[in-house]
Write an enzyme that holds these catalytic residues in place. Structure first.
Site, short mmCIF file in Angstrom:
data_model
loop_
_atom_site.label_atom_id
_atom_site.label_comp_id
_atom_site.label_asym_id
_atom_site.label_seq_id
_atom_site.Cartn_x
_atom_site.Cartn_y
_atom_site.Cartn_z
N ASP A 117 -51.18 48.12 22.09
CA ASP A 117 -50.37 48.02 20.88
C ASP A 117 -50.92 47.06 19.83
O ASP A 117 -50.17 46.51 19.03
CB ASP A 117 -48.95 47.58 21.27
CG ASP A 117 -48.97 46.38 22.20
OD1 ASP A 117 -49.97 45.64 22.16
OD2 ASP A 117 -48.02 46.19 22.97
N GLU A 157 -46.21 44.64 17.51
CA GLU A 157 -46.69 45.53 18.57
C GLU A 157 -45.76 46.72 18.85
O GLU A 157 -46.23 47.81 19.18
CB GLU A 157 -46.93 44.74 19.86
CG GLU A 157 -48.11 43.78 19.80
CD GLU A 157 -47.78 42.44 19.17
OE1 GLU A 157 -46.61 42.20 18.80
OE2 GLU A 157 -48.71 41.61 19.03
N HIS A 172 -48.14 32.86 22.63
CA HIS A 172 -48.88 33.29 21.43
C HIS A 172 -48.11 34.26 20.54
O HIS A 172 -48.56 34.57 19.44
CB HIS A 172 -50.21 33.94 21.81
CG HIS A 172 -50.06 35.31 22.39
ND1 HIS A 172 -49.76 35.52 23.71
CD2 HIS A 172 -50.15 36.54 21.83
CE1 HIS A 172 -49.69 36.81 23.93
NE2 HIS A 172 -49.92 37.47 22.81
N ARG A 227 -46.33 36.28 17.84
CA ARG A 227 -46.10 35.99 16.42
C ARG A 227 -44.64 35.73 16.10
O ARG A 227 -44.32 34.85 15.31
CB ARG A 227 -46.56 37.19 15.57
CG ARG A 227 -48.03 37.19 15.31
CD ARG A 227 -48.45 38.45 14.57
NE ARG A 227 -49.91 38.46 14.48
CZ ARG A 227 -50.58 38.10 13.40
NH1 ARG A 227 -49.96 37.76 12.30
NH2 ARG A 227 -51.90 38.13 13.39
N HIS A 263 -53.86 29.36 23.22
CA HIS A 263 -54.39 30.48 22.43
C HIS A 263 -55.07 29.93 21.18
O HIS A 263 -54.60 28.95 20.60
CB HIS A 263 -53.21 31.39 22.05
CG HIS A 263 -53.62 32.74 21.55
ND1 HIS A 263 -54.02 32.96 20.25
CD2 HIS A 263 -53.69 33.95 22.16
CE1 HIS A 263 -54.32 34.24 20.09
NE2 HIS A 263 -54.13 34.86 21.25
C1 UD1 Z 1 -53.03 39.86 19.11
C2 UD1 Z 1 -52.26 41.17 19.32
C3 UD1 Z 1 -51.26 40.98 20.45
C4 UD1 Z 1 -51.92 40.43 21.71
C5 UD1 Z 1 -52.70 39.18 21.37
C6 UD1 Z 1 -53.46 38.77 22.60
C7 UD1 Z 1 -51.92 42.40 17.24
C8 UD1 Z 1 -51.00 42.70 16.14
N1 UD1 Z 1 -51.51 41.49 18.15
O1 UD1 Z 1 -52.09 38.84 18.74
O2 UD1 Z 1 -50.65 42.21 20.75
O3 UD1 Z 1 -50.91 40.10 22.61
O4 UD1 Z 1 -53.63 39.45 20.32
O5 UD1 Z 1 -53.95 37.48 22.51
O6 UD1 Z 1 -52.99 42.98 17.31
N2 UD1 Z 1 -57.87 33.50 16.60
C9 UD1 Z 1 -59.06 32.85 16.72
N3 UD1 Z 1 -59.94 33.26 17.68
C10 UD1 Z 1 -59.66 34.31 18.51
C11 UD1 Z 1 -58.46 34.98 18.37
C12 UD1 Z 1 -57.57 34.57 17.42
O7 UD1 Z 1 -59.32 31.91 15.99
O8 UD1 Z 1 -60.50 34.64 19.38
C13 UD1 Z 1 -56.89 33.05 15.59
C14 UD1 Z 1 -57.19 33.57 14.19
O9 UD1 Z 1 -56.79 32.58 13.25
C15 UD1 Z 1 -56.27 34.76 14.07
C16 UD1 Z 1 -55.07 34.30 14.87
O10 UD1 Z 1 -55.62 33.52 15.94
O11 UD1 Z 1 -55.95 35.06 12.75
C17 UD1 Z 1 -54.22 35.39 15.42
O12 UD1 Z 1 -55.08 36.35 16.04
P1 UD1 Z 1 -54.64 37.87 16.14
O13 UD1 Z 1 -55.70 38.70 16.73
O14 UD1 Z 1 -54.11 38.31 14.81
O15 UD1 Z 1 -53.55 37.68 17.24
P2 UD1 Z 1 -52.06 38.12 17.35
O16 UD1 Z 1 -51.63 39.12 16.35
O17 UD1 Z 1 -51.24 36.90 17.49
N1 UDP Z 2 -55.86 35.29 30.07
C1 UDP Z 2 -57.10 34.71 30.24
N2 UDP Z 2 -57.26 33.38 29.90
C2 UDP Z 2 -56.25 32.65 29.40
C3 UDP Z 2 -54.99 33.27 29.19
C4 UDP Z 2 -54.83 34.59 29.54
O1 UDP Z 2 -58.05 35.35 30.71
O2 UDP Z 2 -56.46 31.45 29.12
C5 UDP Z 2 -55.69 36.73 30.40
C6 UDP Z 2 -54.54 37.05 31.34
O3 UDP Z 2 -54.97 37.07 32.69
C7 UDP Z 2 -54.12 38.44 30.87
C8 UDP Z 2 -54.47 38.45 29.40
O4 UDP Z 2 -55.36 37.37 29.18
O5 UDP Z 2 -54.89 39.45 31.49
C9 UDP Z 2 -53.22 38.28 28.57
O6 UDP Z 2 -53.57 38.07 27.26
P1 UDP Z 2 -52.53 37.64 26.17
O7 UDP Z 2 -51.38 36.94 26.81
O8 UDP Z 2 -53.29 36.92 25.11
O9 UDP Z 2 -52.08 39.05 25.56
P2 UDP Z 2 -50.91 40.08 25.90
O10 UDP Z 2 -51.04 40.48 27.32
O11 UDP Z 2 -49.62 39.38 25.58
O12 UDP Z 2 -51.16 41.20 24.97
#
Ligand code: UD1
Ligand code: UDP
Length: 369
Positions: free
Chosen positions: A95, A131, A202, A204, A235
């Site tokens: 999602d 999502e 994490h 939103r 995160h």
């Molecule tokens: C996204 C997904 C969510 C998933 C989550 C897993 C969408 C809408 N949401 O969350 O479903 O559960 O990822 O973690 O796609 N950032 C970094 N480095 C990274 C990743 C993120 O700096 O490697 C920072 C950036 O500022 C970025 C913010 O985190 O803008 C949010 O990242 P984003 O990919 O938009 O995450 P979410 O939408 O919170």
């Molecule tokens: N995870 C990881 N390192 C971390 C935190 C989570 O490898 O420090 C893994 C965890 O085992 C799971 C996945 O990341 O498989 C979950 O990711 P997240 O919670 O970011 O996303 P969501 O599942 O909510 O989409």
């Protein structure tokens, strides 16, 4: 059959790479992998763990960008990429914005779409945000739906979706790559002798007062009970970091760290007393491992884990989380219910089941409606 698998975030990589490994065992499939780079290092770390390289990659991640900006960038990227590759099938997971944009682009071009982890729902379009909207839309666009559970299948069928297959969640398959009986916790002996609480946040829709309040509850627990030690891999989202650092300032029985590798995370989870989280995938992994989940959210799309007793939806209220956790942690009866391992989310063979379904289709693309 030429398959383009799209991956943008850490959880997509964790749940898609075991499937890609399985697909690559068969010559019937030409599997191309695209990383949208929605996430940065935390995504790369999973590709490195599985030792898989991407065929196409983009760098969509930019600190602080809006969802609209991310969406427009990704739509542009997939528009061009799909023209270049012309796959027979797009494989998207879950999602995220990456999965949503890739599916929409593929649909516009008449490319067939298979959705892995189809049919999850809260029926609240603002939770999880965005999502819930993404997955409902991807399911509407998809031609094949790989549902993790019977409940997800029944939801899809009620919505009129066809070609729905229950296969389990591929995230459970990932555990077979990581769990290690000889794993040693990366904390001092004194800390390892305490009961470990794993913490992640994490979402939103929780960022701000809800996330602060749920983290304050964890702080209260740690201050009240010195026999617990928490590990909190934070995160990379800067908004999450700010809360995490300020809430736990001065607390001794917590280790706040960078995101853990998948190997470390799964092995710490497997040894934890409980996990406090708002994650999706961790609900499934913890239920499978029999680790109690205190879910810091108002809704869950993983009701199966509540039914099996593994997950408690404790919300984000500080007092409620504190009281609920302390009560449960002192009740052997309640704990044993939360600790019984559940196979509701899969048996670790979801990838093989998906491949078995795709194999006959690879010989005749037309049978995908
Ligand atoms: C996204 C997904 C969510 C998933 C989550 C897993 C969408 C809408 N949401 O969350 O479903 O559960 O990822 O973690 O796609 N950032 C970094 N480095 C990274 C990743 C993120 O700096 O490697 C920072 C950036 O500022 C970025 C913010 O985190 O803008 C949010 O990242 P984003 O990919 O938009 O995450 P979410 O939408 O919170
Ligand atoms: N995870 C990881 N390192 C971390 C935190 C989570 O490898 O420090 C893994 C965890 O085992 C799971 C996945 O990341 O498989 C979950 O990711 P997240 O919670 O970011 O996303 P969501 O599942 O909510 O989409």
């Amino acid at each position: 059959m030429k398959i383009l698998a799209v991956i943008g975030t850490r959880p997509e990589a964790i749940k898609m790479l075991p499937l890609i490994i399985e697909l690559k065992k068969y010559r019937d499939f030409e599997v191309l992998i695209c990383s949208s780079g929605q996430h940065g290092d935390i995504l790369k770390c999973v590709f490195d763990y599985f030792n898989i390289k991407t065929d196409f990659s983009f760098c969509a991640m930019k600190k602080g960008q809006s969802l609209s900006r991310l969406t427009t960038k990704l739509l542009d990227y997939f528009d061009a990429l799909l023209d270049k590759i012309s796959p027979d099938l797009l494989l998207a997971h879950g999602d995220t914005t990456t999965a949503f944009c890739a599916s929409l682009s593929a649909f516009y071009k008449g490319i067939k779409i298979a959705h892995v982890e189809a049919g999850l729902r809260t029926y609240d379009k603002r939770s999880p945000f965005p999502e819930e909207l993404n997955r409902v839309t991807i399911d509407a666009l998809a031609d094949l739906h790989f549902a993790p559970t019977q409940l997800s299948r029944s939801r899809l069928e009620k919505e009129g979706r066809e070609s729905v297959f229950v296969v389990g969640n591929t995230g459970i398959d990932a555990l077979s790559y990581t769990l290690d009986n000889n794993y040693v916790l990366p904390v001092s002996n004194k800390e390892a002798n305490k009961k470990i609480l794993l913490v992640t946040t994490h979402r939103r829709e929780n960022i701000g007062s809800k996330m602060r309040s749920s983290l304050l509850a964890v702080r209260d627990i740690l201050e009240y009970r010195n026999d617990f030690f928490a590990v909190f891999p934070v995160h990379p989202n800067p908004a999450v970091r700010t809360e995490a650092i300020s809430v736990f300032e001065g607390i001794k029985n917590i280790k706040i760290c960078e995101p853990l590798t998948l190997y470390d995370f799964h092995n710490i989870l497997a040894r934890a007393f409980a996990v406090f989280t708002d994650s999706g995938g961790i609900q499934e992994e913890a239920s499978f491992l029999g680790v109690p989940v205190f879910l810091l959210r108002d809704t869950t799309e993983r009701e199966e884990g509540m039914e099996s007793g593994n997950i408690r939806l404790v919300g984000t209220d500080r007092k409620r989380i504190f009281e609920d956790f302390l009560r449960v942690s002192e009740s052997e009866d309640e704990l044993s219910k939360m600790r019984s391992r559940s196979f509701a989310f899969g048996d670790g063979h979801a990838c093989e089941k998906i491949v078995k379904i795709l194999l006959p289709l690879s010989k005749n693309n037309d049978i995908i409606k």
